[in-house]
Motif scaffolding. Structure first.
Motif, PDB file in Angstrom:
ATOM      1  N   ARG A   1      41.426  46.279  60.703  1.00  0.00           N
ATOM      2  CA  ARG A   1      40.536  45.238  61.241  1.00  0.00           C
ATOM      3  C   ARG A   1      40.957  43.862  60.749  1.00  0.00           C
TER       4      ARG A   1
ATOM      5  N   GLU B   1      43.991  42.675  62.622  1.00  0.00           N
ATOM      6  CA  GLU B   1      43.596  42.320  63.991  1.00  0.00           C
ATOM      7  C   GLU B   1      42.926  40.945  64.024  1.00  0.00           C
ATOM      8  N   GLU B   2      42.111  40.625  63.010  1.00  0.00           N
ATOM      9  CA  GLU B   2      41.502  39.301  62.923  1.00  0.00           C
ATOM     10  C   GLU B   2      42.552  38.220  62.699  1.00  0.00           C
TER      11      GLU B   2
ATOM     12  N   GLU C   1      44.241  37.312  65.894  1.00  0.00           N
ATOM     13  CA  GLU C   1      43.417  36.517  66.814  1.00  0.00           C
ATOM     14  C   GLU C   1      43.506  35.021  66.520  1.00  0.00           C
ATOM     15  N   GLN C   2      43.961  34.661  65.338  1.00  0.00           N
ATOM     16  CA  GLN C   2      44.090  33.249  64.975  1.00  0.00           C
ATOM     17  C   GLN C   2      45.341  32.663  65.625  1.00  0.00           C
ATOM     18  N   ASN C   3      45.423  31.350  65.613  1.00  0.00           N
ATOM     19  CA  ASN C   3      46.538  30.672  66.274  1.00  0.00           C
ATOM     20  C   ASN C   3      47.861  30.773  65.528  1.00  0.00           C
TER      21      ASN C   3
ATOM     22  N   ASN D   1      52.461  44.413  68.603  1.00  0.00           N
ATOM     23  CA  ASN D   1      52.163  43.065  69.093  1.00  0.00           C
ATOM     24  C   ASN D   1      53.415  42.179  69.142  1.00  0.00           C
TER      25      ASN D   1
END
Length: 109
Positions: free
Chosen positions: A9, A12-13, A16-18, A42
């Motif tokens: 998790r 995955e967070e 999600e960030q730039n 990814n």
């Protein structure tokens, strides 16, 4: 398994960030292996895009993608733990207890 779910998790967070951090240090190579798998899915290149560092010298030490690992000095830690325990049995309590443990950084790539 709950800890591994937490690391999944967390990565995955991060995804999600730039922007990615330059490196991720994980508490064990088993967690590092799971993170490496997610990064590979990814299309994130290791070590070009991000470095992965595990903490132990476990079964996945040679896992593709590992950049480095921190190899604990288990013998020293065991002696230290026994010394603290014997002290507590004798009624000697040092709290908080600080110790320097010699670990080894191993660069893999």
């Amino acid at each position: 398994e709950e800890e591994q779910d937490f690391s999944i998790r967390a990565i995955e967070e991060i995804l999600e960030q730039n922007s990615l951090p330059s490196a991720i240090v994980l508490s064990s190579n088993i967690f590092a292996k799971g993170v490496i798998q997610i990064l590979n899915k990814n299309n994130i290149r290791i070590p070009e895009d991000i470095s992965i560092i595990g903490f132990d010298d476990g079964v996945v030490t040679q896992s593709p993608g590992m950049v480095a690992l921190i190899q604990p000095d288990w013998e020293n830690k065991g002696e230290l733990a026994a010394s603290i325990l014997f002290g507590q049995i004798k009624g000697i309590t040092i709290h908080p207890y600080r110790a320097i443990v010699n670990n080894k950084l191993i660069i893999i790539f």
